[in-house]
Design an enzyme around this catalytic site. Structure first.
Site, PDB file in Angstrom:
ATOM      1  N   ALA A 127      -2.017  -5.126   9.328  1.00 21.24           N
ATOM      2  CA  ALA A 127      -1.747  -6.398   8.644  1.00 21.24           C
ATOM      3  C   ALA A 127      -2.872  -6.671   7.644  1.00 21.24           C
ATOM      4  CB  ALA A 127      -1.629  -7.523   9.665  1.00 21.24           C
ATOM      5  N   TRP A 159       4.675  -9.062   4.478  1.00 23.82           N
ATOM      6  CA  TRP A 159       5.179  -7.692   4.371  1.00 23.82           C
ATOM      7  C   TRP A 159       4.723  -6.800   5.520  1.00 23.82           C
ATOM      8  CZ3 TRP A 159       9.255  -6.676   1.985  1.00 23.82           C
ATOM      9  CH2 TRP A 159       9.567  -7.209   0.721  1.00 23.82           C
ATOM     10  N   ILE A 160       4.450  -7.361   6.682  1.00 26.14           N
ATOM     11  CA  ILE A 160       3.864  -6.529   7.739  1.00 26.14           C
ATOM     12  C   ILE A 160       4.946  -5.760   8.505  1.00 26.14           C
ATOM     13  CG2 ILE A 160       2.280  -6.496   9.708  1.00 26.14           C
ATOM     14  CD1 ILE A 160       1.168  -7.436   6.822  1.00 26.14           C
ATOM     15  N   GLU A 368       0.962   2.210   0.538  1.00 31.76           N
ATOM     16  CA  GLU A 368      -0.291   2.988   0.615  1.00 31.76           C
ATOM     17  C   GLU A 368      -0.933   3.151  -0.763  1.00 31.76           C
ATOM     18  OE1 GLU A 368      -1.965   3.938   3.276  1.00 31.76           O
ATOM     19  OE2 GLU A 368      -0.451   3.403   4.758  1.00 31.76           O
ATOM     20  N   THR A 370      -0.127   1.570  -4.815  1.00 30.09           N
ATOM     21  CA  THR A 370       0.953   1.783  -5.779  1.00 30.09           C
ATOM     22  C   THR A 370       0.640   3.031  -6.618  1.00 30.09           C
ATOM     23  OG1 THR A 370      -0.102   0.455  -7.498  1.00 30.09           O
ATOM     24  CG2 THR A 370       1.354  -0.717  -5.966  1.00 30.09           C
TER      25      THR A 370
HETATM   26  C1  LIG Z   1       8.758  -2.735   2.558  1.00 30.43           C
HETATM   27  C2  LIG Z   1       7.297  -2.976   2.500  1.00 30.43           C
HETATM   28  C3  LIG Z   1       6.510  -2.737   3.611  1.00 30.43           C
HETATM   29  C4  LIG Z   1       5.146  -3.033   3.573  1.00 30.43           C
HETATM   30  N1  LIG Z   1       4.393  -2.852   4.713  1.00 30.43           N
HETATM   31  C5  LIG Z   1       3.125  -3.319   4.731  1.00 30.43           C
HETATM   32  C6  LIG Z   1       2.356  -3.286   5.952  1.00 30.43           C
HETATM   33  O1  LIG Z   1       2.812  -2.820   6.993  1.00 30.43           O
HETATM   34  N2  LIG Z   1       1.103  -3.810   5.939  1.00 30.43           N
HETATM   35  C7  LIG Z   1       0.556  -4.345   4.818  1.00 30.43           C
HETATM   36  O2  LIG Z   1      -0.569  -4.809   4.890  1.00 30.43           O
HETATM   37  N3  LIG Z   1       1.237  -4.370   3.649  1.00 30.43           N
HETATM   38  C8  LIG Z   1       2.505  -3.872   3.576  1.00 30.43           C
HETATM   39  N4  LIG Z   1       3.224  -3.910   2.413  1.00 30.43           N
HETATM   40  C9  LIG Z   1       2.609  -4.492   1.216  1.00 30.43           C
HETATM   41  C10 LIG Z   1       2.217  -3.436   0.205  1.00 30.43           C
HETATM   42  O3  LIG Z   1       1.120  -2.712   0.676  1.00 30.43           O
HETATM   43  C11 LIG Z   1       1.920  -4.172  -1.118  1.00 30.43           C
HETATM   44  O4  LIG Z   1       3.164  -4.660  -1.611  1.00 30.43           O
HETATM   45  C12 LIG Z   1       1.240  -3.270  -2.123  1.00 30.43           C
HETATM   46  O5  LIG Z   1      -0.070  -3.021  -1.721  1.00 30.43           O
HETATM   47  C13 LIG Z   1       1.207  -3.909  -3.528  1.00 30.43           C
HETATM   48  O6  LIG Z   1       0.679  -5.177  -3.472  1.00 30.43           O
HETATM   49  P1  LIG Z   1       1.451  -6.415  -4.155  1.00 30.43           P
HETATM   50  O7  LIG Z   1       2.857  -6.362  -3.719  1.00 30.43           O
HETATM   51  O8  LIG Z   1       0.678  -7.643  -3.864  1.00 30.43           O
HETATM   52  O9  LIG Z   1       1.415  -6.087  -5.693  1.00 30.43           O
HETATM   53  P2  LIG Z   1       0.240  -6.455  -6.728  1.00 30.43           P
HETATM   54  O10 LIG Z   1      -1.069  -6.071  -6.151  1.00 30.43           O
HETATM   55  O11 LIG Z   1       0.416  -7.873  -7.125  1.00 30.43           O
HETATM   56  O12 LIG Z   1       0.599  -5.483  -7.938  1.00 30.43           O
HETATM   57  C14 LIG Z   1       1.652  -5.782  -8.878  1.00 30.43           C
HETATM   58  C15 LIG Z   1       1.688  -4.678  -9.936  1.00 30.43           C
HETATM   59  O13 LIG Z   1       0.433  -4.637 -10.641  1.00 30.43           O
HETATM   60  C16 LIG Z   1      -0.135  -3.323 -10.547  1.00 30.43           C
HETATM   61  N5  LIG Z   1      -1.584  -3.452 -10.459  1.00 30.43           N
HETATM   62  C17 LIG Z   1      -2.307  -4.219  -9.620  1.00 30.43           C
HETATM   63  N6  LIG Z   1      -3.616  -4.091  -9.872  1.00 30.43           N
HETATM   64  C18 LIG Z   1      -3.736  -3.201 -10.886  1.00 30.43           C
HETATM   65  C19 LIG Z   1      -4.842  -2.633 -11.592  1.00 30.43           C
HETATM   66  N7  LIG Z   1      -6.107  -2.914 -11.282  1.00 30.43           N
HETATM   67  N8  LIG Z   1      -4.581  -1.755 -12.590  1.00 30.43           N
HETATM   68  C20 LIG Z   1      -3.304  -1.410 -12.912  1.00 30.43           C
HETATM   69  N9  LIG Z   1      -2.218  -1.913 -12.273  1.00 30.43           N
HETATM   70  C21 LIG Z   1      -2.439  -2.792 -11.275  1.00 30.43           C
HETATM   71  C22 LIG Z   1       0.481  -2.702  -9.266  1.00 30.43           C
HETATM   72  O14 LIG Z   1       0.456  -1.293  -9.325  1.00 30.43           O
HETATM   73  C23 LIG Z   1       1.884  -3.276  -9.339  1.00 30.43           C
HETATM   74  O15 LIG Z   1       2.652  -2.496 -10.227  1.00 30.43           O
HETATM   75  C24 LIG Z   1       4.572  -3.553   2.398  1.00 30.43           C
HETATM   76  C25 LIG Z   1       5.366  -3.749   1.260  1.00 30.43           C
HETATM   77  C26 LIG Z   1       6.706  -3.480   1.297  1.00 30.43           C
HETATM   78  C27 LIG Z   1       7.549  -3.734   0.073  1.00 30.43           C
END
Ligand SMILES: Cc1cc2nc3c(=O)[nH]c(=O)nc-3n(C[C@H](O)[C@H](O)[C@H](O)COP(=O)(O)OP(=O)(O)OC[C@H]3O[C@@H](n4cnc5c(N)ncnc54)[C@H](O)[C@@H]3O)c2cc1C
Length: 389
Positions: A127, A159-160, A368, A370
């Site tokens: 989480a 999203w956990i 893991e 993006t």
């Molecule tokens: C089905 C699903 C299961 C998941 N399971 C888990 C889980 O078990 N545990 C957990 O903790 N999380 C989980 N997540 C969350 C997931 O790890 C996050 O969605 C992911 O890390 C991206 O974060 P965000 O959605 O806040 O996007 P943001 O961080 O807001 O990013 C939005 C966009 O901006 C880009 N971006 C951000 N920063 C930069 C930068 N510095 N330079 C260039 N581009 C950038 C990203 O690549 C993306 O395209 C899950 C998500 C989903 C959809």
């Protein structure tokens, strides 16, 4: 060669994979569509996974796990994902929690938690993400305030995976919200479900059905200091990201499975569907697609095994794992899209399996780290290894 590799030589590896292959064909394939369309948690299959030891797949044998090397574990994930990717998340995410405890926990924490994780008696996940913090993990707001021998935790995680059906998570918090640099104020706790830990909602998704994705609220949630992983504050950021190499190999393996599964569906279909008097696989336009799909799937597999073998040798492999994750997840997305197109109108029907691959694949490009971040990590690591300074 590590002890793990000796315990799983080529013969054991083949036997193990054959068992997984048969289980996937007999138990998963006939049921996946029904579960996926109903978005139902596969309780009966989870029981089978417990019996097979999958919840302890990468946990050391001394704690009751199977102690699989990454190379074999990755192939297990590939095999299952070629039929039903989402179900691998139920043990993948759980094993990330276990890894944090095994790698960074105190001896007492390992003795207490790892056997329960390995048997599947306690299941959970990581989480980390919050409504306002995903990629930028250091901007999380959840706090843990020391109160005598306890910590009192407040905040929200979103999203956990396994957050609803599971019974514990590794919880990333700020023990010192004012610390600079910010990562020095972060800590990781083993957080079992108890008073103060509630699920506020189940998140609805495009794909990755059946596995639960929850928003979790912590309100005056109290944990004794024995739950602080490693027993020292300020290590949480490195503990939470310390499992990323295996985590990325994991997601890469899911991508390989999806890319190979989509290819198989497309090539089977292309041999039976006829247009203009011959199977569509004899039309050059379809052959061009299939040729690219075969190559992508193979390259994704080789990159993933390369990263897994480096991991098993105990080498630093963040660049290799990043390349595998990036390439294999894009291969999954591209192969699923092309396979859907090869199915023509039927690719758009819920009666055919390919629509599930098309909905499940994009997640592998997000989880893991993006793929936008992945490419930057690969580039930075490359420059570091090839510095001319
Ligand atoms: C089905 C699903 C299961 C998941 N399971 C888990 C889980 O078990 N545990 C957990 O903790 N999380 C989980 N997540 C969350 C997931 O790890 C996050 O969605 C992911 O890390 C991206 O974060 P965000 O959605 O806040 O996007 P943001 O961080 O807001 O990013 C939005 C966009 O901006 C880009 N971006 C951000 N920063 C930069 C930068 N510095 N330079 C260039 N581009 C950038 C990203 O690549 C993306 O395209 C899950 C998500 C989903 C959809």
């Amino acid at each position: 060669m590590t002890i793990k590799e000796q315990a799983y030589g080529p013969q054991e590896e083949a036997v193990f994979l054959d068992t997984i292959r048969r289980w996937t064909a007999q138990e998963l394939k006939p049921r996946v569509k029904e579960y996926d369309h109903a978005d139902r948690y596969p309780t009966e299959i989870v029981e089978q996974m417990k019996e097979m030891g999958l919840f302890g797949a990468t946990i050391s044998q001394e704690y009751g796990g199977l102690g699989l090397p990454a190379r074999l574990y990755a192939q297990v994930v590939m095999e299952i994902s070629s039929v039903w990717m989402a179900i691998t998340g139920i043990f993948n995410s759980h094993l990330m929690l276990a890894l944090a405890v095994e790698k960074f926990g105190t001896p007492a924490q390992k003795d207490l938690w790892l056997p329960k994780f390995a048997s599947g008696e306690v299941r959970g996940g990581l989480a980390l993400t919050e409504p306002d913090a995903g990629t930028d993990l250091q901007s999380i707001r959840m706090t843990a305030r020391r109160d005598g021998d306890d910590y009192v935790i407040n905040g929200t995680k979103t999203w956990i995976s396994n957050g609803i059906e599971g019974s514990a998570v590794a919880l990333l918090v700020k023990t010192d919200p004012k610390a600079e640099p910010r990562y020095k104020g972060m800590s990781l706790f083993i957080a079992p479900k108890q008073t103060g830990f509630t699920v506020s909602r189940k998140l609805e998704k495009l794909g990755y059905k059946c596995i639960d994705s929850g928003e979790l609220v912590f309100q005056d949630y109290r944990l004794s200091k024995e739950h602080l992983i490693g027993g020292v504050e300020g290590q949480g950021f490195f503990q939470a990201t310390g499992g990323l190499e295996l985590g990325r190999i994991n997601v890469a393996a899911r991508g390989v499975g999806l890319a190979e599964g989509a290819l198989r569906l497309a090539s089977d279909y292309a041999q039976v569907r006829k247009t203009f008097g011959k199977p569509i696989c004899e039309h050059q336009a379809i052959q061009l697609k299939l040729g690219e799909m075969v190559t992508r799937a193979r390259a994704a597999r080789l990159l993933t095994l390369d990263a897994a073998e480096a991991f098993d040798r105990g080498e630093r492999c963040d660049m290799e794992a990043g390349m595998a994750k990036f390439f294999a997840s894009e291969a999954a997305l591209e192969n699923s899209t092309e396979a859907m197109r090869i199915h023509g109108g039927y690719g758009y029907s819920k009666e055919f399996d390919i629509e599930r691959f098309y909905r499940d694949s994009p997640l592998t490009c997000i989880g893991e780290g993006t793929n936008e971040m992945q490419r930057m990590i690969i580039a930075r690591q490359w420059i570091k290894r090839h510095s001319i300074a």
